[in-house]
Design a protein around this motif. Structure first.
Motif, PDB file in Angstrom:
ATOM      1  N   VAL A 163      55.018  -4.375  27.266  1.00 43.60           N
ATOM      2  CA  VAL A 163      55.310  -3.846  25.937  1.00 43.60           C
ATOM      3  C   VAL A 163      56.384  -4.709  25.294  1.00 43.60           C
ATOM      4  O   VAL A 163      57.454  -4.937  25.876  1.00 43.60           O
ATOM      5  N   THR A 164      56.109  -5.198  24.091  1.00 43.02           N
ATOM      6  CA  THR A 164      57.096  -5.958  23.327  1.00 43.02           C
ATOM      7  C   THR A 164      57.511  -5.140  22.104  1.00 43.02           C
ATOM      8  O   THR A 164      57.017  -4.022  21.887  1.00 43.02           O
ATOM      9  N   ALA A 165      58.372  -5.707  21.295  1.00 46.33           N
ATOM     10  CA  ALA A 165      58.831  -5.012  20.099  1.00 46.33           C
ATOM     11  C   ALA A 165      57.757  -4.926  19.019  1.00 46.33           C
ATOM     12  O   ALA A 165      57.923  -4.198  18.034  1.00 46.33           O
ATOM     13  N   SER A 166      56.653  -5.634  19.216  1.00 48.45           N
ATOM     14  CA  SER A 166      55.605  -5.622  18.194  1.00 48.45           C
ATOM     15  C   SER A 166      54.274  -5.078  18.678  1.00 48.45           C
ATOM     16  O   SER A 166      53.456  -4.638  17.863  1.00 48.45           O
TER      17      SER A 166
ATOM     18  N   GLN B  12      59.452  10.301  25.199  1.00 57.52           N
ATOM     19  CA  GLN B  12      58.902  10.762  23.925  1.00 57.52           C
ATOM     20  C   GLN B  12      57.873   9.796  23.351  1.00 57.52           C
ATOM     21  O   GLN B  12      57.446   9.942  22.204  1.00 57.52           O
ATOM     22  N   THR B  13      57.456   8.822  24.150  1.00 57.71           N
ATOM     23  CA  THR B  13      56.444   7.851  23.717  1.00 57.71           C
ATOM     24  C   THR B  13      55.062   8.265  24.224  1.00 57.71           C
ATOM     25  O   THR B  13      54.937   9.178  25.053  1.00 57.71           O
ATOM     26  N   PRO B  14      54.007   7.579  23.772  1.00 52.29           N
ATOM     27  CA  PRO B  14      52.663   7.890  24.284  1.00 52.29           C
ATOM     28  C   PRO B  14      52.501   7.627  25.778  1.00 52.29           C
ATOM     29  O   PRO B  14      51.484   8.034  26.356  1.00 52.29           O
ATOM     30  N   ALA B  15      53.472   6.972  26.421  1.00 49.73           N
ATOM     31  CA  ALA B  15      53.398   6.809  27.868  1.00 49.73           C
ATOM     32  C   ALA B  15      53.543   8.135  28.590  1.00 49.73           C
ATOM     33  O   ALA B  15      53.063   8.285  29.722  1.00 49.73           O
ATOM     34  N   CYS B  16      54.194   9.104  27.931  1.00 46.20           N
ATOM     35  CA  CYS B  16      54.482  10.391  28.572  1.00 46.20           C
ATOM     36  C   CYS B  16      54.007  11.583  27.758  1.00 46.20           C
ATOM     37  O   CYS B  16      54.037  12.717  28.258  1.00 46.20           O
ATOM     38  N   GLN B  17      53.614  11.362  26.518  1.00 48.24           N
ATOM     39  CA  GLN B  17      53.177  12.435  25.635  1.00 48.24           C
ATOM     40  C   GLN B  17      51.773  12.141  25.106  1.00 48.24           C
ATOM     41  O   GLN B  17      51.329  10.986  25.111  1.00 48.24           O
ATOM     42  N   THR B  18      51.097  13.172  24.641  1.00 44.78           N
ATOM     43  CA  THR B  18      49.833  12.932  23.948  1.00 44.78           C
ATOM     44  C   THR B  18      50.142  12.217  22.633  1.00 44.78           C
ATOM     45  O   THR B  18      51.269  12.305  22.123  1.00 44.78           O
TER      46      THR B  18
ATOM     47  N   ARG C  87      56.812  11.064  19.684  1.00 45.02           N
ATOM     48  CA  ARG C  87      57.709  10.952  18.533  1.00 45.02           C
ATOM     49  C   ARG C  87      57.932   9.510  18.091  1.00 45.02           C
ATOM     50  O   ARG C  87      58.479   9.273  17.010  1.00 45.02           O
ATOM     51  N   LEU C  88      57.567   8.559  18.919  1.00 44.63           N
ATOM     52  CA  LEU C  88      57.703   7.148  18.547  1.00 44.63           C
ATOM     53  C   LEU C  88      56.734   6.340  19.394  1.00 44.63           C
ATOM     54  O   LEU C  88      56.276   6.802  20.446  1.00 44.63           O
ATOM     55  N   SER C  89      56.411   5.142  18.920  1.00 47.03           N
ATOM     56  CA  SER C  89      55.492   4.277  19.652  1.00 47.03           C
ATOM     57  C   SER C  89      56.233   3.527  20.749  1.00 47.03           C
ATOM     58  O   SER C  89      57.469   3.432  20.755  1.00 47.03           O
ATOM     59  N   LEU C  90      55.484   2.946  21.660  1.00 44.86           N
ATOM     60  CA  LEU C  90      56.098   2.137  22.705  1.00 44.86           C
ATOM     61  C   LEU C  90      56.800   0.894  22.147  1.00 44.86           C
ATOM     62  O   LEU C  90      57.922   0.584  22.560  1.00 44.86           O
TER      63      LEU C  90
END
Length: 503
Positions: free
Chosen positions: A13-16, A366-372, A377-380
């Motif tokens: 995962v990068t900043a973009s 709170q990212t899609p790695a752990c949430q649906t 609440r925010l992207s990776l």
């Protein structure tokens, strides 16, 4: 040549973006050498199978207080940085702090170097807190701090009698830092508002820990944030408002960014997850709320939390830091300084919370790695921006820290594959030197499985701390980047040629 380390089977995962699975990271001499496929592995190559887990840059925590004189029971460098690597942070920036009576910064710096040298598990740098910005210091010492020591950021306080600077001093510092390419950090609360409210609360004998939040209302942060932005606009200088807790204050930042002003914002985990009810007494301990005293204080309404979460997601916040500034609770000289002859006095309670180890897992959870996707609440990539890439750029570490790219330090976090689900924060599992965590019992979806600093595994959740105390290196930083807006703006209502008459 063989690689020293190859990491396979991870999702980078990068900043973009989130890169396609199947890519490998090759590390040589502590640096990321390449990202590719089918990388050659010799007999001396260490291979780590990420088993399908996400790989993010090592965290950069740009707001950490260690070995501070005003927190004698707080974390020192050994325990604070040990805690950092266990939570996925590989770089911290801590504070050398000038006191009002200090007429030179050099003795302060020398003393802070002594307490930190060879005492860090992670790489580190310093900010300087300025409380007595004399002309000698601004004209002669601050430029050398940047040139010779790579200290390219300062922090100012608009409140606290022992630390606050007035508006004129803020302006002088902003002009100096702008000319040097330095970042100015500001703690924005209206000192006189707070002092007035404290007088009334004490007169009415409202001195329990909860009244710390009453004494520092949101409007005190709102007004001071707007004033600080106005000062920065006049100086045409970049500025970061630290540990923001009020959505109205953040709206001032958003408005300034909309006008392309170089105004950055930071928030912290406690302002996203905790409310002021944590400051109230509990049946077993009427002073329990002292554990959660920090400034700005925890806010009252869930609406405040939601407003900050929106600003996390929409890009208003530039960085996400721990503001790790703890004091122990149940020892002499710690939070119980606020108990005077058995009577609680919130003004005597040391400010600050522990959080250096829990910062990364709380936000990653709170990212899609752990949430649906609907609950995240925010992207990776946004997680990477806030916890690593942006602070590295803002504080002069770009090209070395905060990104997974060839040529950068091999600072990496490998998370557990999939959503672990059952990970819960417990004081008993943490590595700081504190006797509590404000996030006790809070579930997080994941935890760093491995933390890698310059190609060395320094944390393995199955084995514990593997790093060595003296492995952390001091970082001489370059000029910070402006990540939001630009300089060269004209303050509202000012004519094009006005500046030439007073600059």
């Amino acid at each position: 040549m063989d690689f020293d380390l190859v990491i396979t089977n991870g999702i980078i995962v990068t900043a973009s973006e989130v890169l396609p699975s199947g890519l490998q990271i090759g590390v040589r001499d502590g640096k990321i050498s390449c990202i590719g496929t089918n990388l050659p592995c010799g007999g001396s190559t260490q291979v780590i199978d990420a088993e399908g887990a996400y790989i993010t840059p090592g965290g950069v925590d740009s707001h950490v207080h260690l070995a501070q004189k005003n927190a004698p029971t707080g974390d020192g460098w050994e325990t604070g940085t040990r805690s950092a690597i266990a939570g996925g942070t590989t770089t911290i920036i801590a504070f050398a702090s000038q006191e009002k009576e200090d007429l030179s910064l050099w003795p302060v710096l020398d003393e802070y170097i002594k307490v930190s040298k060879d005492q860090s598990y992670c790489d580190y740098g310093y900010h300087f807190i300025l409380t007595n910005p004399t002309a000698e210091i601004l004209h002669n010492e601050v430029p050398l701090l940047a040139k010779d020591h790579g200290i390219t950021s300062v922090k100012l306080y608009m409140t606290y009698d022992a630390m606050k600077v007035n508006d004129r001093e803020v302006l002088d510092i902003l002009f100096t830092c702008k000319a040097l390419g330095m970042t100015t950090m500001i703690h924005a609360e209206n000192h006189d508002m707070i002092a007035k409210l404290i007088e009334g609360l004490e007169r009415n004998k409202n001195t329990e820990p909860y009244f710390h939040a009453v004494a520092r209302p949101r409007i005190a942060e709102d007004e001071a944030s707007y004033r600080a932005i106005s000062l920065a606009e006049l100086a045409d200088a970049p500025m970061l408002l630290v540990h923001m807790s009020s959505d109205v204050a953040v709206q001032h930042v958003r408005d300034a960014q909309g006008r392309l002003l170089p105004i950055h914002a930071e928030t912290c985990p406690h302002y996203l997850f905790l409310l002021s009810d944590k400051l109230k007494a509990e049946p077993h301990d009427h002073f329990h709320g002292a554990k959660h005293v920090c400034s700005p204080p925890l806010r009252h309404s869930p609406d405040d939390l939601e407003g900050l979460w929106r600003s996390i997601a929409n890009g208003t916040f530039t960085t996400f830091s721990s503001d790790h500034a703890p004091s122990k609770y149940d020892v002499p000289g710690g939070k119980r300084l606020g108990l005077v002859d058995g009577i609680p006095r919130f003004t005597r309670i040391p400010n600050g919370l522990p959080g250096i180890e829990t910062r990364m897992p709380l936000l990653f959870g709170q990212t899609p790695a752990c949430q649906t996707p609907e609950q995240a609440r925010l992207s990776l990539p946004r997680f990477v921006q806030l916890t690593a890439t942006n602070p590295a750029k803002l504080y002069g570490l770009d090209g070395r820290k905060g990104s997974i790219l060839p040529g950068y330090d091999a600072d990496l976090v490998i998370w557990h594959p999939g959503d672990t689900g059952s990970c819960v924060i417990k004081q008993a599992n943490l590595h700081h030197d504190m006797d509590y965590t404000p996030f006790e019992g809070m579930p997080v979806g994941n935890w760093p499985r491995y933390t890698i600093l310059r190609g060395q595994v320094v944390w393995d959740q199955a084995k514990g701390i593997l790093g060595k105390l003296q492995y952390g290196q001091y970082l001489k930083r370059g000029k910070g980047e402006v990540l939001t807006g630009r300089t060269g703006n004209l303050p509202r209502g000012m004519l094009e040629d006005e500046r030439k008459y007073w600059r």
